[in-house]
Design a protein around this motif. Sequence first.
Motif, PDB file in Angstrom:
ATOM      1  N   TYR A 239       0.843  -1.189   0.000  1.00  0.00           N
ATOM      2  CA  TYR A 239       0.000   0.000   0.000  1.00  0.00           C
ATOM      3  C   TYR A 239       0.881   1.241   0.000  1.00  0.00           C
ATOM      4  N   VAL A 240       0.355   2.317  -0.562  1.00  0.00           N
ATOM      5  CA  VAL A 240       0.975   3.623  -0.440  1.00  0.00           C
ATOM      6  C   VAL A 240      -0.005   4.507   0.310  1.00  0.00           C
ATOM      7  N   GLU A 241       0.469   5.177   1.365  1.00  0.00           N
ATOM      8  CA  GLU A 241      -0.423   5.993   2.181  1.00  0.00           C
ATOM      9  C   GLU A 241       0.139   7.399   2.331  1.00  0.00           C
ATOM     10  N   SER A 242      -0.753   8.342   2.649  1.00  0.00           N
ATOM     11  CA  SER A 242      -0.358   9.733   2.842  1.00  0.00           C
ATOM     12  C   SER A 242      -1.089  10.306   4.045  1.00  0.00           C
TER      13      SER A 242
ATOM     14  N   THR B 220       4.377  10.687   2.565  1.00  0.00           N
ATOM     15  CA  THR B 220       3.868   9.403   2.095  1.00  0.00           C
ATOM     16  C   THR B 220       4.737   8.280   2.653  1.00  0.00           C
TER      17      THR B 220
ATOM     18  N   ILE C 193       5.294   3.708   2.381  1.00  0.00           N
ATOM     19  CA  ILE C 193       4.999   2.458   1.698  1.00  0.00           C
ATOM     20  C   ILE C 193       4.716   1.412   2.763  1.00  0.00           C
TER      21      ILE C 193
ATOM     22  N   SER D 124       4.756   0.521   7.894  1.00  0.00           N
ATOM     23  CA  SER D 124       4.721   1.636   6.955  1.00  0.00           C
ATOM     24  C   SER D 124       6.054   2.361   7.037  1.00  0.00           C
TER      25      SER D 124
ATOM     26  N   ASN E 260       8.332  12.482  -0.502  1.00  0.00           N
ATOM     27  CA  ASN E 260       7.438  11.904  -1.505  1.00  0.00           C
ATOM     28  C   ASN E 260       8.192  11.507  -2.766  1.00  0.00           C
TER      29      ASN E 260
ATOM     30  N   THR F 121       9.488   8.085  -2.130  1.00  0.00           N
ATOM     31  CA  THR F 121       8.457   7.057  -2.343  1.00  0.00           C
ATOM     32  C   THR F 121       8.339   6.734  -3.825  1.00  0.00           C
TER      33      THR F 121
ATOM     34  N   LEU G  70       9.204   3.058  -5.794  1.00  0.00           N
ATOM     35  CA  LEU G  70       8.271   2.363  -6.679  1.00  0.00           C
ATOM     36  C   LEU G  70       8.832   2.260  -8.094  1.00  0.00           C
TER      37      LEU G  70
ATOM     38  N   VAL H 129       2.161  11.050  -6.051  1.00  0.00           N
ATOM     39  CA  VAL H 129       2.367   9.606  -5.825  1.00  0.00           C
ATOM     40  C   VAL H 129       1.025   8.881  -5.883  1.00  0.00           C
TER      41      VAL H 129
END
Length: 230
Positions: free
Chosen positions: A55-58, A63, A65, A97, A201, A204, A208, A225
Motif C-alpha cells: 500500500y501507499v499511504e499519505s 507518504t 509504503i 509503513s 514523496n 516514495t 516504486l 504519488v
Amino acid sequence: MPPKIHPLRNGARLVGAAFAGLIGILLAYATAGMVGGALPSNGAWTEPESGIRIYVESNGVHTGIVLPQVGGGEDWRDLLRPEDLRDPRYARYSHVSIGWGDRTFYLETPTWADVKPLTILAAASGSERTVMHVDHVPEPRVDADVRSILLRPEEYRRLAAFIRASFRSENGQRPVHQFGYGPYDAFYDARGRYSAVQTCNAWTGDALRHAGVRVGVWTPFPVTVLGWFA
C-alpha cells in the motif's frame, strides 16, 4: 535636481519585489512538480492479477509504503524490532509503513497543522540529516489516503532492496533508532540528502520506480504519488 527617493518607500518596493519573486519561485516549483508527477516512468507496467500486496499511504504531508512484516520472501523483523518501540506490543501488527525524509521536518511536522515556514525552508535548502520513519500498523483499508498495489515477486524484491539500502548502517550494524510520535513508531538513521528536489514523496516515487512500477518521473508531493493508483 533629481527627486529624492524616500527610504521607506524604496524599502517597501524592494520587499514587494522580493515577495513577488518568492511567489514566482513557489509557483514554478509547484508547476514543475505537477508536470513531473504526471509524466510516466515504467509506462508499460501493468498490475498483475496476483502477487504481493503493498500500500501507499499519505497523511497529507508525508507518504509511506506499507509492506507485510513477513511475506514475499522478506522478513522485516531482523531490522525493525519490537524493542525499537515505546510499546513493543505494537510490533505484533501484520504490516509496517516506511518513509524517508529530513530529520527535523519529519520530527516537527507530523501533520499540516505543525508545518512552519522556517522548517520548510531549512529542509528545502538541503540536509544530510535524514531518517527513516517506520509505523507498525494493521493491514490498512483503501480510502482517499491509501492506495493498494499488487507486485510481482521480483518487483517486490527490488522494492525491498531499495528500502533496505535507504537505512544507514555502519560495519553491518543495524541503524540507530529513536522513538517516534507515539508507542507504535520509530525513527532510524537514513542514507541520502533531502532537498526541495529529493523530498520524502520523491523517495516514495523513486522506490516504486526502482521496483518497476508505473509512477511519475518526479513525485515531490503526496498527490503526485497517490494519483497513479486507484
